[in-house]
Design a protein around this motif. Structure first.
Motif, PDB file in Angstrom:
ATOM      1  N   ASP A 391      10.957  -6.851 -17.789  1.00 10.20           N
ATOM      2  CA  ASP A 391      12.271  -6.720 -17.137  1.00 10.20           C
ATOM      3  C   ASP A 391      12.270  -7.208 -15.691  1.00 10.20           C
ATOM      4  N   HIS A 392      11.154  -7.793 -15.223  1.00  4.48           N
ATOM      5  CA  HIS A 392      11.028  -8.240 -13.822  1.00  4.48           C
ATOM      6  C   HIS A 392      11.350  -7.094 -12.865  1.00  4.48           C
ATOM      7  N   ASP A 393      10.831  -5.915 -13.166  1.00  2.00           N
ATOM      8  CA  ASP A 393      11.160  -4.714 -12.397  1.00  2.00           C
ATOM      9  C   ASP A 393       9.910  -4.099 -11.779  1.00  2.00           C
ATOM     10  N   SER A 394       9.058  -4.941 -11.245  1.00  2.00           N
ATOM     11  CA  SER A 394       7.772  -4.485 -10.712  1.00  2.00           C
ATOM     12  C   SER A 394       7.934  -3.588  -9.490  1.00  2.00           C
ATOM     13  N   TYR A 395       8.940  -3.860  -8.660  1.00  3.26           N
ATOM     14  CA  TYR A 395       9.151  -3.043  -7.455  1.00  3.26           C
ATOM     15  C   TYR A 395       9.375  -1.591  -7.842  1.00  3.26           C
ATOM     16  N   THR A 396      10.206  -1.348  -8.844  1.00  2.65           N
ATOM     17  CA  THR A 396      10.517   0.022  -9.263  1.00  2.65           C
ATOM     18  C   THR A 396       9.259   0.746  -9.717  1.00  2.65           C
ATOM     19  N   LEU A 397       8.423   0.058 -10.494  1.00  4.80           N
ATOM     20  CA  LEU A 397       7.194   0.705 -10.971  1.00  4.80           C
ATOM     21  C   LEU A 397       6.246   1.007  -9.818  1.00  4.80           C
ATOM     22  N   PHE A 398       6.012   0.034  -8.953  1.00  8.54           N
ATOM     23  CA  PHE A 398       5.060   0.254  -7.860  1.00  8.54           C
ATOM     24  C   PHE A 398       5.587   1.250  -6.835  1.00  8.54           C
ATOM     25  N   SER A 399       6.890   1.362  -6.719  1.00  8.60           N
ATOM     26  CA  SER A 399       7.461   2.390  -5.850  1.00  8.60           C
ATOM     27  C   SER A 399       7.135   3.773  -6.404  1.00  8.60           C
ATOM     28  N   ALA A 400       7.224   3.912  -7.722  1.00  4.36           N
ATOM     29  CA  ALA A 400       6.940   5.201  -8.362  1.00  4.36           C
ATOM     30  C   ALA A 400       5.460   5.564  -8.287  1.00  4.36           C
ATOM     31  N   THR A 401       4.585   4.549  -8.328  1.00  8.73           N
ATOM     32  CA  THR A 401       3.147   4.835  -8.314  1.00  8.73           C
ATOM     33  C   THR A 401       2.582   4.933  -6.895  1.00  8.73           C
ATOM     34  N   GLY A 402       3.407   4.655  -5.898  1.00  9.68           N
ATOM     35  CA  GLY A 402       2.940   4.726  -4.510  1.00  9.68           C
ATOM     36  C   GLY A 402       2.090   3.554  -4.085  1.00  9.68           C
ATOM     37  N   ASP A 403       2.270   2.400  -4.723  1.00  5.30           N
ATOM     38  CA  ASP A 403       1.401   1.253  -4.466  1.00  5.30           C
ATOM     39  C   ASP A 403       2.034   0.153  -3.618  1.00  5.30           C
ATOM     40  N   LEU A 404       3.284   0.314  -3.200  1.00  2.00           N
ATOM     41  CA  LEU A 404       3.924  -0.718  -2.390  1.00  2.00           C
ATOM     42  C   LEU A 404       3.261  -0.837  -1.016  1.00  2.00           C
ATOM     43  N   VAL A 405       3.218  -2.054  -0.487  1.00  2.15           N
ATOM     44  CA  VAL A 405       2.749  -2.312   0.879  1.00  2.15           C
ATOM     45  C   VAL A 405       3.973  -2.602   1.740  1.00  2.15           C
ATOM     46  N   MET A 406       4.193  -1.773   2.745  1.00  6.47           N
ATOM     47  CA  MET A 406       5.336  -1.910   3.641  1.00  6.47           C
ATOM     48  C   MET A 406       4.852  -2.300   5.041  1.00  6.47           C
ATOM     49  N   THR A 407       5.228  -3.471   5.506  1.00  3.58           N
ATOM     50  CA  THR A 407       4.863  -3.911   6.851  1.00  3.58           C
ATOM     51  C   THR A 407       6.088  -4.136   7.734  1.00  3.58           C
ATOM     52  N   GLY A 408       7.249  -4.342   7.122  1.00  4.57           N
ATOM     53  CA  GLY A 408       8.383  -4.854   7.865  1.00  4.57           C
ATOM     54  C   GLY A 408       8.157  -6.322   8.156  1.00  4.57           C
ATOM     55  N   PRO A 409       9.146  -7.023   8.741  1.00  9.47           N
ATOM     56  CA  PRO A 409       8.979  -8.437   9.077  1.00  9.47           C
ATOM     57  C   PRO A 409       7.768  -8.653   9.982  1.00  9.47           C
ATOM     58  N   THR A 410       6.920  -9.602   9.624  1.00  8.91           N
ATOM     59  CA  THR A 410       5.699  -9.874  10.389  1.00  8.91           C
ATOM     60  C   THR A 410       5.913 -10.943  11.457  1.00  8.91           C
ATOM     61  N   LEU A 411       7.037 -11.659  11.391  1.00 12.55           N
ATOM     62  CA  LEU A 411       7.403 -12.717  12.331  1.00 12.55           C
ATOM     63  C   LEU A 411       6.485 -13.925  12.242  1.00 12.55           C
ATOM     64  N   THR A 412       5.892 -14.118  11.059  1.00 12.11           N
ATOM     65  CA  THR A 412       5.189 -15.358  10.741  1.00 12.11           C
ATOM     66  C   THR A 412       5.385 -15.612   9.252  1.00 12.11           C
ATOM     67  N   ASN A 413       4.797 -16.701   8.736  1.00 13.13           N
ATOM     68  CA  ASN A 413       4.988 -17.005   7.318  1.00 13.13           C
ATOM     69  C   ASN A 413       4.062 -18.142   6.896  1.00 13.13           C
ATOM     70  N   VAL A 414       2.947 -17.789   6.285  1.00 16.97           N
ATOM     71  CA  VAL A 414       2.041 -18.792   5.714  1.00 16.97           C
ATOM     72  C   VAL A 414       1.837 -18.524   4.222  1.00 16.97           C
ATOM     73  N   ASN A 415       2.904 -18.098   3.589  1.00 20.41           N
ATOM     74  CA  ASN A 415       2.924 -17.907   2.151  1.00 20.41           C
ATOM     75  C   ASN A 415       2.163 -16.663   1.717  1.00 20.41           C
ATOM     76  N   ASP A 416       1.773 -16.624   0.462  1.00 15.17           N
ATOM     77  CA  ASP A 416       1.244 -15.406  -0.134  1.00 15.17           C
ATOM     78  C   ASP A 416      -0.273 -15.305  -0.001  1.00 15.17           C
ATOM     79  N   LEU A 417      -0.747 -14.064   0.017  1.00 12.32           N
ATOM     80  CA  LEU A 417      -2.186 -13.790  -0.023  1.00 12.32           C
ATOM     81  C   LEU A 417      -2.457 -12.884  -1.209  1.00 12.32           C
ATOM     82  N   ARG A 418      -3.408 -13.293  -2.037  1.00  7.71           N
ATOM     83  CA  ARG A 418      -3.817 -12.493  -3.200  1.00  7.71           C
ATOM     84  C   ARG A 418      -5.311 -12.202  -3.099  1.00  7.71           C
ATOM     85  N   LEU A 419      -5.663 -10.942  -3.256  1.00  4.96           N
ATOM     86  CA  LEU A 419      -7.057 -10.508  -3.158  1.00  4.96           C
ATOM     87  C   LEU A 419      -7.416  -9.667  -4.378  1.00  4.96           C
TER      88      LEU A 419
END
Length: 428
Positions: A391-419
């Motif tokens: 359902d493309h509803d990953s935000y809802t699931l990760f919000s429920a599990t407590g796994d979201l990363v919240m930084t607010g706007p970082t004021l830069t942008n070099v695309n995504d980082l995956r680890l």
């Protein structure tokens, strides 16, 4: 407190390393040009526009004036340069007004003047000035359809450039004969300046025919006015060799590859064996997640009990083809949920996926972190991860599990980082 808190903290710290590698306060000053004999006009566009403008204010040696347009919430206080916030990823009226004002600011300059252009990812949507004869409403509809189509950023920008009065080199065209120096922060695989923010100061190698091809391949509905515009040879963008680009320069001051390499170095210092997959990974987010899960599981199976942990690092920009509207979540969370489902709670693996601008898609999170307990926490709340992925509803699931990363706007942008962090087995 879980047995994976240390791994989660390490991943989060590595994300901060990536952000620092692209901080405009660090990246802008070494590349500032000398003041010209005439005026210096600062023009900034993108998610890092305000922070780049502030770095110029703090370090440029001559008199400046100018405008910066950035995404809502991504502004920062500037003393001299006017900061305007507008909508991203779908343009709005404020972006159109800002782009028109920006073009007026660079019009009528002379050969002794300098236009210092500060470009970062997101600038394409923020500079929403339609080509003559088109409307912002038409551009917004096409932009929205492109975002939902799964088209790569380069192909989206091919269309955007040919519907714009400012992109695809038209800003440099308007500023001529002033010299244009562009400092760019790349958010695109391959770091092509003509793709970053749709290249407002760069000669356009794509054509009207290329734009029509993208529209056809991704089944984008267009109006008769848009069709007529794209069929008109007079609508073509300025090309390489055009005199308007003579004497101009473009410097990439921060790239996704720099961010990935900085994180890889930090990972090695933390004692990990690092595998870098590079900074240019593209593809459907969930398919990239599945593929990287298979790689991680294979490495985990081969890992000896006394082996050092392995860190897989990658950057780039995946896409999400929305076939079921209504879900919440950007490409990083979709990737991460696909990864988690494929890992099936493997006790050896944790992972992070975040957008370096601090906003994953159109939500308020940068991304998320998963550990081997993520699926358990979801199912304990009655959530079925596979359904939320469909359902493309990953935000809802990760919000429920407590796994979201919240930084607010970082004021830069070099695309995504995956680890992905792979360790010897632990007890959950």
């Amino acid at each position: 407190m879980t047995s994976y808190d240390a791994d989660r903290a390490a991943l989060r710290a590595l994300f901060d390393v990536g952000l620092k590698a692209a901080d405009p306060a660090v990246c802008v000053p070494p590349h500032l040009p000398a003041p010209p004999e005439g005026r210096t006009i600062v023009i900034a566009a993108g998610k890092a526009a305000a922070s780049m403008a502030r770095a110029v204010e703090d370090n440029f040696q001559g008199h400046i004036e100018g405008i910066a347009v950035t995404r809502y919430g991504h502004g920062t206080e500037c003393r001299i340069i006017e900061v305007i916030e507008a909508s991203h990823p779908v343009p709005d009226d404020r972006g159109e007004v800002a782009a028109r004002k920006l073009m007026q600011t660079v019009t009528g300059l002379g050969p002794d003047d300098l236009v210092l252009c500060l470009i970062s990812g997101g600038g394409s949507a923020l500079l929403g000035l339609p080509a003559e004869g088109l409307t912002l409403k038409q551009k917004k509809a096409i932009n929205k359809a492109l975002l939902a189509s799964g088209a790569p950023i380069g192909e989206m920008n091919t269309v955007r450039k040919h519907l714009s009065a400012i992109k695809g080199g038209r800003l440099a065209q308007a500023a001529h004969p002033a010299r244009v120096v562009t400092l760019g922060i790349s958010d695109v695989p391959g770091d092509d300046p003509s793709v970053i923010a749709s290249g407002p100061t760069v000669a356009d190698k794509t054509t009207l025919a290329d734009a029509l091809d993208v529209i056809a391949r991704f089944s984008i509905a267009i109006s008769e006015e848009v069709r007529a515009h794209l069929d008109d040879p007079g609508s073509e963008t300025p090309k390489p060799g055009d005199p308007v680009f003579e004497g101009n320069s473009y410097v990439l001051i921060a790239r996704p590859a720099d961010m990935v390499e900085a994180v890889a170095r930090a990972g090695r210092l933390m004692g990990y064996d690092v595998i870098s997959l590079g900074a240019d990974i593209e593809g459907e987010a969930r398919e990239v997640g599945k593929a990287q899960a298979r790689m991680a599981l294979d490495l985990a199976e081969k890992m000896k009990p006394d082996a050092r942990p392995v860190l897989i690092v990658s950057g780039g920009e995946t896409t999400v083809t929305v076939d079921r509207p209504g879900g919440r979540g950007g490409r990083n969370c979709e990737y991460l949920l696909a990864l988690a489902v494929a890992l099936d709670g493997d006790p050896r693996i944790c992972a992070l996926a975040c957008d370096t601008d601090g906003i994953d898609g159109s939500e308020d999170n940068a991304g998320a972190i998963i550990d081997p307990g993520t699926l358990y926490r979801a199912e304990a709340r009655g959530l079925k991860p596979a359904k939320y992925l469909a359902d493309h509803d990953s935000y809802t699931l990760f919000s429920a599990t407590g796994d979201l990363v919240m930084t607010g706007p970082t004021l830069t942008n070099v695309n995504d980082l995956r680890l992905i962090l792979i360790s010897p087995p632990k007890v959950f």
